[in-house]
Scaffold this active site. Structure first.
Site, PDB file in Angstrom:
ATOM      1  N   ASN A   1       0.371   0.570   5.916  1.00 27.41           N
ATOM      2  CA  ASN A   1       0.969  -0.243   4.858  1.00 27.41           C
ATOM      3  C   ASN A   1       1.561  -1.478   5.515  1.00 27.41           C
ATOM      4  OD1 ASN A   1       2.458  -1.236   2.659  1.00 27.41           O
ATOM      5  ND2 ASN A   1       4.180   0.140   3.064  1.00 27.41           N
ATOM      6  N   GLY A   2       1.245  -2.675   5.013  1.00 30.66           N
ATOM      7  CA  GLY A   2       1.826  -3.878   5.594  1.00 30.66           C
ATOM      8  C   GLY A   2       0.771  -4.799   6.178  1.00 30.66           C
TER       9      GLY A   2
ATOM     10  N   ARG B   1       3.131   1.488  -7.118  1.00 28.07           N
ATOM     11  CA  ARG B   1       3.178   0.349  -6.201  1.00 28.07           C
ATOM     12  C   ARG B   1       1.987  -0.585  -6.413  1.00 28.07           C
ATOM     13  NH1 ARG B   1       6.352   1.987  -1.603  1.00 28.07           N
ATOM     14  NH2 ARG B   1       5.142   0.766  -0.146  1.00 28.07           N
TER      15      ARG B   1
ATOM     16  N   TRP C   1      -3.695  -1.984  -1.418  1.00 26.31           N
ATOM     17  CA  TRP C   1      -3.508  -3.218  -2.193  1.00 26.31           C
ATOM     18  C   TRP C   1      -4.042  -4.292  -1.268  1.00 26.31           C
ATOM     19  CZ3 TRP C   1      -1.144  -4.423  -6.943  1.00 26.31           C
ATOM     20  CH2 TRP C   1      -0.781  -5.752  -7.142  1.00 26.31           C
TER      21      TRP C   1
ATOM     22  N   GLU D   1      15.517 -13.121 -22.420  1.00 26.33           N
ATOM     23  CA  GLU D   1      14.464 -12.112 -22.454  1.00 26.33           C
ATOM     24  C   GLU D   1      15.004 -10.682 -22.456  1.00 26.33           C
ATOM     25  OE1 GLU D   1      12.065 -12.434 -18.946  1.00 26.33           O
ATOM     26  OE2 GLU D   1      10.387 -11.344 -19.810  1.00 26.33           O
TER      27      GLU D   1
ATOM     28  N   CYS E   1       0.843  -1.186   0.000  1.00 30.35           N
ATOM     29  CA  CYS E   1       0.000   0.000   0.000  1.00 30.35           C
ATOM     30  C   CYS E   1       0.886   1.246   0.000  1.00 30.35           C
ATOM     31  CB  CYS E   1      -0.871   0.020   1.242  1.00 30.35           C
ATOM     32  SG  CYS E   1      -1.812  -1.484   1.458  1.00 30.35           S
TER      33      CYS E   1
ATOM     34  N   LYS F   1      15.728 -15.439 -18.225  1.00 32.06           N
ATOM     35  CA  LYS F   1      16.023 -14.023 -17.951  1.00 32.06           C
ATOM     36  C   LYS F   1      17.058 -13.498 -18.935  1.00 32.06           C
ATOM     37  CE  LYS F   1      13.242 -13.553 -16.065  1.00 32.06           C
ATOM     38  NZ  LYS F   1      12.084 -13.892 -15.262  1.00 32.06           N
TER      39      LYS F   1
ATOM     40  N   GLU G   1      15.015 -20.789 -15.420  1.00 34.41           N
ATOM     41  CA  GLU G   1      14.620 -19.403 -15.144  1.00 34.41           C
ATOM     42  C   GLU G   1      15.779 -18.439 -15.427  1.00 34.41           C
ATOM     43  OE1 GLU G   1      12.017 -17.857 -14.874  1.00 34.41           O
ATOM     44  OE2 GLU G   1      12.464 -16.005 -13.805  1.00 34.41           O
TER      45      GLU G   1
ATOM     46  N   LYS H   1       4.509  -6.176 -20.343  1.00 37.78           N
ATOM     47  CA  LYS H   1       3.808  -6.846 -19.262  1.00 37.78           C
ATOM     48  C   LYS H   1       2.341  -6.449 -19.351  1.00 37.78           C
ATOM     49  CE  LYS H   1       5.133  -8.473 -14.949  1.00 37.78           C
ATOM     50  NZ  LYS H   1       6.456  -9.018 -15.058  1.00 37.78           N
TER      51      LYS H   1
ATOM     52  N   HIS I   1      23.655 -36.872 -23.729  1.00 41.71           N
ATOM     53  CA  HIS I   1      22.742 -37.357 -24.774  1.00 41.71           C
ATOM     54  C   HIS I   1      22.659 -36.394 -25.952  1.00 41.71           C
ATOM     55  CE1 HIS I   1      21.690 -40.586 -22.108  1.00 41.71           C
ATOM     56  NE2 HIS I   1      21.431 -39.712 -21.145  1.00 41.71           N
TER      57      HIS I   1
HETATM   58  C1  F6R Z   1       9.362 -13.771 -17.783  1.00 41.56           C
HETATM   59  C2  F6R Z   1       7.939 -13.477 -17.655  1.00 41.56           C
HETATM   60  C3  F6R Z   1       6.991 -14.403 -18.350  1.00 41.56           C
HETATM   61  C4  F6R Z   1       5.764 -14.655 -17.480  1.00 41.56           C
HETATM   62  C5  F6R Z   1       4.715 -15.419 -18.289  1.00 41.56           C
HETATM   63  C6  F6R Z   1       3.519 -15.797 -17.456  1.00 41.56           C
HETATM   64  O1  F6R Z   1      10.159 -12.833 -17.124  1.00 41.56           O
HETATM   65  O2  F6R Z   1       7.540 -12.519 -17.059  1.00 41.56           O
HETATM   66  O3  F6R Z   1       7.597 -15.592 -18.718  1.00 41.56           O
HETATM   67  O4  F6R Z   1       6.147 -15.393 -16.364  1.00 41.56           O
HETATM   68  O5  F6R Z   1       4.311 -14.627 -19.362  1.00 41.56           O
HETATM   69  O6  F6R Z   1       2.892 -14.679 -16.940  1.00 41.56           O
HETATM   70  P1  F6R Z   1       1.887 -14.780 -15.732  1.00 41.56           P
HETATM   71  O7  F6R Z   1       2.645 -15.275 -14.562  1.00 41.56           O
HETATM   72  O8  F6R Z   1       1.359 -13.411 -15.535  1.00 41.56           O
HETATM   73  O9  F6R Z   1       0.843 -15.769 -16.131  1.00 41.56           O
END
Ligand code: F6R
Length: 619
Positions: A110-111, A27, A84, A499, A2, A496, A492, A614, A515
């Site tokens: 907040n918290g 936030r 939030w 990406e 929050c 990263k 992962e 995103k 293999h």
């Molecule tokens: C990688 C990334 C993506 C998401 C994927 C799923 O850094 O952000 O691979 O993890 O698009 O997204 P959500 O978790 O929102 O379903």
């Protein structure tokens, strides 16, 4: 996460407070509110949704003659909040500020207050009446309980009874020139003006007005008046604090002084995990998932779990599978959501299907969850976003509470998803009696230590990861190798790197090397190896030897004190010792930093990589 902001001074404060909230919008929030003292009363307006809704509610409040103070400029003291939701639904009643029984004390928080349930019971028994479902409302009633004419003393009394991690600001109708705030873990900053002062959860809230700040430390309280700010410890002893001058510009301020959102979010990971776990691990003897609406009987008897997710969330699911199978001894199936939805999966009424999606809006994950539900399975969503589609489609929801993630690459949401999976695994183990109580306590104690170990890891590996990135920035291909829980961390880490730096990378189960993929290796291929302590470390080390025999450069992530790894690797990034099953949350940190610094060395915008955003991916 929050946002809170308070003002006391000589200027009309409503617009200053709303402007402060606007600066905290990054936030994330789902409702907002503001209270001011004017004309001998507290006037408060709250609204669900964004700040435009709060502004509209304020305008209506004024034109409907519902209030004087919020509308009229004379109000010069007030508190405001973006919420939030964590405890209680997203409703106007649950939005802050919250008042006491006589509506004389208003607070914004907040918290999380961990002991809210017991305090609520006690206060109700004393006759206090609550108007929200939140943990935060406890605080205004506790202050009321301790109030005998001195607001600072009452806040101190309340502070002594609260457990959790939080920061709050309180004001009282009879003290029209005083705000009192307290900090336990969550940030709290005072902004010093001329005849006015601010108190907020983050500097951007008042940066347009002043750059002179006092940082309130953990366990401290502060009384803020137009004349200044007085800090005390929890016993009321005065504490002196040097004033600082903020030198960042406003853009940097939104990033908390970090150059990018991604770096900021990497550094928010301890907080993110703390938010995920705190109130769900109230002691050492069990996991409290009572807010999740999962029936204990069902969890005890489910025949199988099936995890569906995409990208980073899928990797979090992979870690979760190891934990659930090892601790709770329930078979776990895993599928990439876009695969699951287009085959003809067998879902049964006794299956629990877990959809992991930070946004709660990823089309494939939503479709997979719906398919499972149509097949009769129960569906649990693990998500970060209140009110998202996943929360509406699922039978039960476990919120990760990592705070809004602005950088496109998932970082803090990954570690909080992994933490959520640990909670689920332990809860099932507890219900099924598959782990002795001492082992459960041991694991809980270790999980509670993760936030501080995350901070320790970041402090230890940051510069080293930057140096390794500098020496490898021109490399054309990276291979990541790991076994068991190290494998999802490699997947992962490689994701990263791809990406945000656009450098090809592959991640393999180390046992698969022989293999075929070993053919890829030569002295120009850096191999990133997750070699933290585990029962498979010897096997991983044999794979490292194989790799080195082909001249490849080995960058290893190892557990502190593991000299065997340092001896065979060219460069080693150490993470603190923890239970080996919990290492993924620490082992991913150097790999996030490595990817981050390689991208930055190449001059790339890590917050908004090409072809990615995103955004909601609902079809
Ligand atoms: C990688 C990334 C993506 C998401 C994927 C799923 O850094 O952000 O691979 O993890 O698009 O997204 P959500 O978790 O929102 O379903």
């Amino acid at each position: 996460m929050c946002g809170i902001v308070g003002y006391v001074g000589d200027r009309p404060c409503r617009d200053l407070l709303i402007a402060g909230l606007e600066k905290l919008e990054y936030r994330g929030y789902d409702s907002a509110g503001v209270s001011v003292i004017s004309d001998g009363e507290i006037d408060s307006v709250r609204a669900v949704g964004n700040l435009a809704n709060l502004r509209a509610a304020l305008a209506e409040h004024v034109s409907g003659n519902g209030g004087v103070a919020v509308a009229a400029p004379p109000a010069t003291i007030g508190v405001a909040h973006t919420r939030w939701a964590t405890h209680g639904r997203v409703t106007e009643e649950n939005a802050h500020p919250h008042g006491d029984c006589e509506d004389k004390i208003h607070i914004v928080l907040n918290g999380i207050v961990e002991n809210h349930a017991e305090l609520r019971k006690e206060l109700q028994a004393e006759g206090h009446e609550f108007s929200s479902e939140t943990d935060a409302e406890i605080v205004s009633h506790l202050i009321e309980r301790h109030y005998h004419g001195d607001l600072a003393e009452a806040v101190r009394g309340a502070f002594g009874e609260l457990r959790g991690h939080y920061a709050f600001v309180a004001m009282h109708l009879d003290h029209g020139e005083t705000l009192v705030a307290a900090r336990k873990e969550c940030p709290l900053i005072v902004g010093l003006g001329g005849e006015e002062n601010f108190v907020a959860s983050a500097i951007p809230a008042f940066l347009a007005e002043t750059r002179r700040v006092l940082t309130i430390e953990n366990g401290e309280l502060v009384t803020v008046t137009p004349e200044g700010a007085t800090i005390t410890d929890a016993e009321g002893h005065p504490v002196s604090r040097q004033e600082d001058e903020v030198t960042w510009d406003e853009d940097a301020a939104e990033k908390g002084g970090y150059p990018t959102f991604m770096k900021k979010e990497i550094y928010e990971q301890a907080d993110a995990v703390a938010e995920t776990i705190t109130d769900r691990l109230p002691g050492l003897d069990g996991v409290d998932l009572s807010g999740v609406a999962l029936d204990d009987e069902f969890l005890r008897n489910a025949e199988r779990l099936m995890i569906v997710a995409c990208g980073t969330s899928y990797h979090a699911g992979l870690v979760g599978r190891y934990a659930i199978e090892q601790w709770a001894r329930v078979p776990v199936g895993m599928d990439i959501a876009s695969e699951y939805r287009y085959r003809e999966p067998v879902s049964r009424p006794n299956d629990l299907v877990v959809g992991i999606t930070q946004s709660g809006e990823t089309a494939d994950t939503l479709a997979a969850m719906r398919l499972a539900r149509d097949g009769g399975s129960k569906v649990l969503a693990i998500t970060n976003i209140m009110g998202s589609q996943a929360t509406r489609d699922a039978d039960a929801v476990l919120f990760t509470r990592a705070g809004l993630e602005i950088g496109v690459a998932a970082t803090k949401t990954f570690v909080s998803q992994v933490a959520a999976m640990y909670l689920l695994a332990l809860r099932i183990a507890e219900l099924r009696g598959t782990l002795p109580p001492e082992r459960i306590s041991e694991l809980i104690a270790e999980i509670k230590r993760l936030p501080s170990k995350i901070d320790e890891t970041l402090a230890n590996v940051d510069r080293r990861a930057a140096a390794i990135a500098r020496s490898h920035k021109d490399q054309r291909f990276f291979l990541y190798l790991g076994r068991h829980i190290g494998l999802p961390i490699c997947l992962e880490g490689a994701l990263k790197l791809k990406e945000i730096s656009y450098i090809p990378a592959d991640a393999y189960a180390a046992g698969e090397m022989k293999h075929g993929p070993i053919a890829l290796l030569d002295e120009d291929t850096p191999v990133v190896c997750v070699a933290t302590d585990s029962p498979v470390l010897d096997k991983v080390l044999s794979n490292v030897e194989e790799v080195r025999a082909r001249g490849a450069d080995v960058i290893a992530v190892a557990t502190e004190g593991s000299d065997r790894v340092a001896e065979v690797a060219d460069q080693t990034l150490f993470v603190p010792r923890s239970d080996w099953m919990l290492q993924p949350i620490l082992a991913i940190l150097p790999l996030q930093l490595l990817a981050y610094y390689i991208a930055r060395e190449n001059g790339l915008n890590v917050d908004q990589p090409r072809n990615l955003a995103k955004t909601v991916t609902v079809e």
